[in-house]
Design an enzyme around this catalytic site. Structure first.
Site, mmCIF file in Angstrom:
data_model
loop_
_atom_site.group_PDB
_atom_site.id
_atom_site.type_symbol
_atom_site.label_atom_id
_atom_site.label_comp_id
_atom_site.label_asym_id
_atom_site.label_seq_id
_atom_site.Cartn_x
_atom_site.Cartn_y
_atom_site.Cartn_z
ATOM 1 N N SER A 1 -7.037 4.177 27.484
ATOM 2 C CA SER A 1 -6.283 3.364 28.439
ATOM 3 C C SER A 1 -5.246 2.498 27.747
ATOM 4 O O SER A 1 -5.367 2.185 26.556
ATOM 5 C CB SER A 1 -7.244 2.458 29.217
ATOM 6 O OG SER A 1 -7.741 1.419 28.373
ATOM 7 N N VAL B 1 -6.775 -0.971 26.415
ATOM 8 C CA VAL B 1 -7.429 -0.888 25.108
ATOM 9 C C VAL B 1 -6.403 -0.528 24.032
ATOM 10 O O VAL B 1 -6.447 -1.042 22.911
ATOM 11 C CB VAL B 1 -8.576 0.137 25.141
ATOM 12 C CG1 VAL B 1 -9.242 0.252 23.764
ATOM 13 C CG2 VAL B 1 -9.610 -0.253 26.189
ATOM 14 N N GLY B 2 -5.462 0.339 24.379
ATOM 15 C CA GLY B 2 -4.423 0.719 23.419
ATOM 16 C C GLY B 2 -3.605 -0.467 22.957
ATOM 17 O O GLY B 2 -3.206 -0.548 21.782
ATOM 18 N N GLU C 1 -1.919 7.488 22.419
ATOM 19 C CA GLU C 1 -1.663 8.319 23.600
ATOM 20 C C GLU C 1 -2.432 7.662 24.729
ATOM 21 O O GLU C 1 -3.662 7.719 24.780
ATOM 22 C CB GLU C 1 -2.122 9.756 23.334
ATOM 23 C CG GLU C 1 -1.539 10.759 24.316
ATOM 24 C CD GLU C 1 -2.298 10.788 25.626
ATOM 25 O OE1 GLU C 1 -1.800 10.167 26.607
ATOM 26 O OE2 GLU C 1 -3.358 11.406 25.698
ATOM 27 N N CYS D 1 -4.487 12.093 31.860
ATOM 28 C CA CYS D 1 -3.421 11.103 31.688
ATOM 29 C C CYS D 1 -2.085 11.602 32.212
ATOM 30 O O CYS D 1 -1.252 10.811 32.656
ATOM 31 C CB CYS D 1 -3.300 10.717 30.208
ATOM 32 S SG CYS D 1 -3.036 12.122 29.108
#
Length: 485
Positions: free
Chosen positions: A232, A235-236, A253, A287
């Site tokens: 996500s 979190v990224g 990604e 995604c």
């Protein structure tokens, strides 16, 4: 062998062993709730052991002839082909993937292993001219050293392999942390394939754990130079922040909110097929999925009728049944979140052309239209089987609507005029977009990645070489330099 019995362990420095953490991850089948495995989590000390093992093993691996290294990936590919039925069963059981989805994931996994075989030979050095007499500039492509890989639950086998295999092929060591909902398909199974393929011990380590046990140890450890994360955007963002503070390179990604746009001259029947696949493949837990379907008002009525009819016909149920198209979402939290998005949209004034029920982790498809232009639902990623139909008047409005999102991962546009489609595609702020096709594509040689909150960096082909190697300049003075003092 039973993957869920034999592989429910940590894999560190070539050894299968229980974790030393304080609690267990319970691996459930999301369709029937069956307990598949119980795995004691890895501790922060074990993360350190995994990284140190990779660091030790990497040096001799990097010095190994690239032609020798690639033999491991040739054997790994053969093993995946030989065990395809068992791996497919594991994908169905652990993540609720349908038979169709498991076949799709394994097809791509084999393609990326084939590319890893070639990647071992890809890095090439250069000799660059110098303005200094007698000087020779050599630029070498060298492994970064050790790569940390954090993979997601939706395509765990593929998306672990997609970073692990090239990183290893290019001469690096790897520590892999799979998602806690898919510890076998995303972690232990990958380790077993490479162990059986003859990868030297220590080069690939799998730690099955969670931030509740180890905090940011996977990111802050001094050994890894690159972190490859798929998940996500929330979190990224944290991964990117921590990596930047540690002077590590992050390849991210992340999520998407892709638009599939149907222009006024599109082949409507074909566009319907592309849109249904792009939205509902793997229950919409992709995604690149087409969250939003943009329709020119000239084709809106015809498209909508055919789209709703096709979606209504999709079979929902047991993913082991080959005729099932939509299986369960990954867990109850996800099921509740998807249902909540539908409820929110309806409360904002949307109309449900199809309103699917939620039973356990089975979320039936929904099709919504009439959302207000300022609805937050239009700008978020929906990780489930919910399609948003949005009408527009003319290409200019379509471009504006497609770009009205904080994400920019994928997209598609349908038109009988290819060059019109390309011109439209070039105006969309996205890392990838496809003319007269779906939104869900990944190919080993083509740079894959997103813009805006959809990620940083690229993978695949030359982009993978760039991500997992670094450049080293060595100059040689064949004459004598002149120094000013």
């Amino acid at each position: 062998m039973s993957y869920f019995t034999e592989l429910a362990q940590q894999y560190i420095d070539g050894s299968w062993r229980p974790g030393r953490g304080a609690w267990d991850i319970i691996d459930f089948n999301p369709y029937n709730g069956e307990k598949l495995a119980s795995i004691t989590v890895a501790s922060a000390d074990e993360v350190d052991e995994a990284y140190r093992a990779a660091e030790r093993a990497q040096k001799s691996w990097a010095d190994t002839n690239a032609y020798t290294r690639r033999l491991v990936f040739e054997r790994a590919l053969r093993l995946v082909e030989e065990r395809e039925g068992e791996i497919s069963d594991a994908i169905v059981d652990e993540l609720g993937g349908t038979r169709l989805k498991a076949g799709f994931e394994l097809h791509l996994a084999k393609e990326f292993l084939r590319e890893a075989i070639q990647l071992a030979l890809r890095p090439q050095g250069r000799v660059i001219p110098s303005p200094v007499d007698g000087k020779e500039n050599r630029v070498y492509r060298v492994p970064v050293g050790v790569v940390g890989v954090i993979s997601p639950f939706n395509f765990p086998f593929l998306l672990s392999l997609k970073s692990v295999a090239p990183a290893l092929a290019l001469g690096n060591g790897v520590v892999l942390k799979p998602h806690q909902n898919t510890p076998i398909c995303g972690g232990s199974l990958v380790a077993k394939i490479f162990e059986d393929a003859g990868l030297p011990a220590g080069l690939l380590n799998v730690v099955i754990t969670d931030i509740a046990e180890i905090g940011d140890a996977l990111l802050t450890h001094p050994v890894p130079k690159v972190i490859s994360f798929t998940g996500s955007d929330a979190v990224g963002q944290h991964v990117a922040t921590v990596c930047a503070s540690q002077f590590k390179h992050a390849v991210l990604e992340l999520g998407g909110n892709s638009a599939l746009t149907v222009l006024d001259d599109a082949d409507v029947d074909y566009a319907v097929d592309a849109a249904v696949f792009s939205r509902y493949v793997h229950q919409g837990q992709v995604c690149m999925a087409a969250n939003r379907i943009l329709l020119d008002r000239k084709v809106e009525k015809e498209f909508t009728e055919k789209f709703v009819a096709k979606v209504r016909s999709l079979k929902v149920g047991d993913p082991r049944d080959p005729s099932t198209v939509i299986g369960p979402v990954i867990n109850s939290n996800q099921a509740e979140a998807v249902s909540g998005v539908v409820d929110q949209a309806l409360a904002e004034g949307a109309t449900a052309l199809l309103h699917g029920k939620t039973v356990g982790n089975l979320v039936e498809p929904s099709v919504l239209t009439g959302l207000p232009a300022d609805s937050p639902v239009l700008r978020q990623e929906i990780f489930g089987p919910v399609a948003l139909l949005i009408p527009f008047d003319g290409d200019e409005e379509a471009v504006a609507v497609a770009n009205d999102t904080p994400y920019g991962l994928s997209g598609a546009v349908h038109t009988r005029d290819v060059e019109r489609g390309v011109a439209f595609a070039r105006r969309i702020d996205t890392g990838m977009i496809h003319v007269n096709d779906g939104t869900v594509h990944d190919e080993p040689l083509v740079a894959f990645g997103g813009e805006k909150r959809s990620g940083l960096g690229r993978l695949n082909g030359e982009a993978t070489v760039e991500a997992f190697t670094t450049q080293k300049w060595i100059s040689v003075q064949h004459g004598r330099s002149q120094f000013p003092f």
